[in-house]
Design a protein around this motif. Structure first.
Motif, PDB file in Angstrom:
ATOM      1  N   TYR A   5       0.849  -1.192   0.000  1.00 36.59           N
ATOM      2  CA  TYR A   5       0.000   0.000   0.000  1.00 36.59           C
ATOM      3  C   TYR A   5       0.883   1.240   0.000  1.00 36.59           C
ATOM      4  CZ  TYR A   5      -3.283  -3.471   1.740  1.00 36.59           C
ATOM      5  OH  TYR A   5      -4.048  -4.593   1.890  1.00 36.59           O
ATOM      6  N   TYR A   6       0.297   2.351  -0.418  1.00 36.30           N
ATOM      7  CA  TYR A   6       0.998   3.632  -0.367  1.00 36.30           C
ATOM      8  C   TYR A   6       0.057   4.668   0.241  1.00 36.30           C
ATOM      9  CZ  TYR A   6       3.316   7.943  -1.709  1.00 36.30           C
ATOM     10  OH  TYR A   6       3.913   9.168  -1.670  1.00 36.30           O
ATOM     11  N   LEU A   7       0.518   5.339   1.297  1.00 37.64           N
ATOM     12  CA  LEU A   7      -0.248   6.424   1.907  1.00 37.64           C
ATOM     13  C   LEU A   7       0.384   7.746   1.502  1.00 37.64           C
ATOM     14  CD1 LEU A   7      -0.797   5.269   5.614  1.00 37.64           C
ATOM     15  CD2 LEU A   7      -2.379   5.098   3.689  1.00 37.64           C
ATOM     16  N   GLU A   8      -0.362   8.559   0.796  1.00 35.06           N
ATOM     17  CA  GLU A   8       0.082   9.904   0.413  1.00 35.06           C
ATOM     18  C   GLU A   8      -0.411  10.857   1.492  1.00 35.06           C
ATOM     19  OE1 GLU A   8       1.743  12.882  -2.068  1.00 35.06           O
ATOM     20  OE2 GLU A   8       1.835  10.735  -2.341  1.00 35.06           O
ATOM     21  N   LEU A   9       0.513  11.433   2.222  1.00 38.20           N
ATOM     22  CA  LEU A   9       0.162  12.294   3.349  1.00 38.20           C
ATOM     23  C   LEU A   9       0.298  13.757   2.991  1.00 38.20           C
ATOM     24  CD1 LEU A   9       2.154  10.378   6.095  1.00 38.20           C
ATOM     25  CD2 LEU A   9      -0.239  10.071   5.452  1.00 38.20           C
TER      26      LEU A   9
END
Length: 194
Positions: A131-135
């Motif tokens: 997964y990738y979380l763009e913050l």
């Protein structure tokens, strides 16, 4: 992450002396494998980055840029490879879009894009749940506060108004770990745009 349920044990690593956990430079595959072999995690939250610079406002020298790209891009590949080798089930990469179109932060964009491509490839070609979380801007945080200090006071309120909190991030991580999110998802954890 103070908001994680007690059933999760969180182990931190750092490439600098600190009290968060074991020493590990994510750009060194033997160190990564040694730590992962010792800890045997079910999931990895990859939040590594070279963010604290001598002068955040003038981070345009090649050695600083190269260090940022090395940690984010090479480190991501090394940690993902070790995770696959050691049978880790889940990896969550975190990147930031806190600076919008700020040209001083242009070099973070290819690193974040590289992590997103890695997530897509890991999902398509392996059994690793990636997964990738763009913050957005995270407050409170050292990098968020350092960034705010580097911009004009009139702009600071606008950015602080859309800041993401550590609780927002923890909530999204719990959703992922509880398998409520499809593998390979790229998630934006933002409260608004600038």
């Amino acid at each position: 992450l103070p908001h994680l349920p007690k059933s999760y044990e969180v182990v931190g690593v750092s490439r600098h002396s600190s009290d968060i956990g074991d020493y590990c430079d994510v750009t060194q595959s033997l160190q990564v494998e040694k730590v992962l072999s010792k800890v045997r995690p079910d999931a990895i939250l990859f939040a590594a980055g070279q963010f604290v610079l001598d002068d955040f406002r003038t981070a345009t020298k090649w050695p600083e840029i190269a260090s940022i790209l090395e940690v984010k891009m090479l480190g991501s590949i090394i940690v993902a490879s070790a995770a696959l080798k050691l049978g880790v089930k889940t990896i969550i990469f975190m990147g930031g879009s806190m600076t919008g179109s700020d040209l001083r932060m242009l070099y973070f964009k290819p690193a974040n894009a590289g992590q997103q491509c890695l997530v897509m490839n890991l999902t398509a070609q392996t059994k690793l749940d990636a997964y990738y979380l763009e913050l957005g801007l995270v407050l409170p945080s050292a990098v968020g506060e350092q960034y705010l200090a580097s911009i004009p006071v009139v702009e600071q309120e606008k950015y602080a108004g859309v800041a993401v909190t550590p609780a927002d991030i923890a909530t999204q991580i719990i959703e992922i770990l509880n398998s409520r999110v499809p593998r390979g998802t790229i998630i934006s954890v933002n409260r608004g745009t600038i």
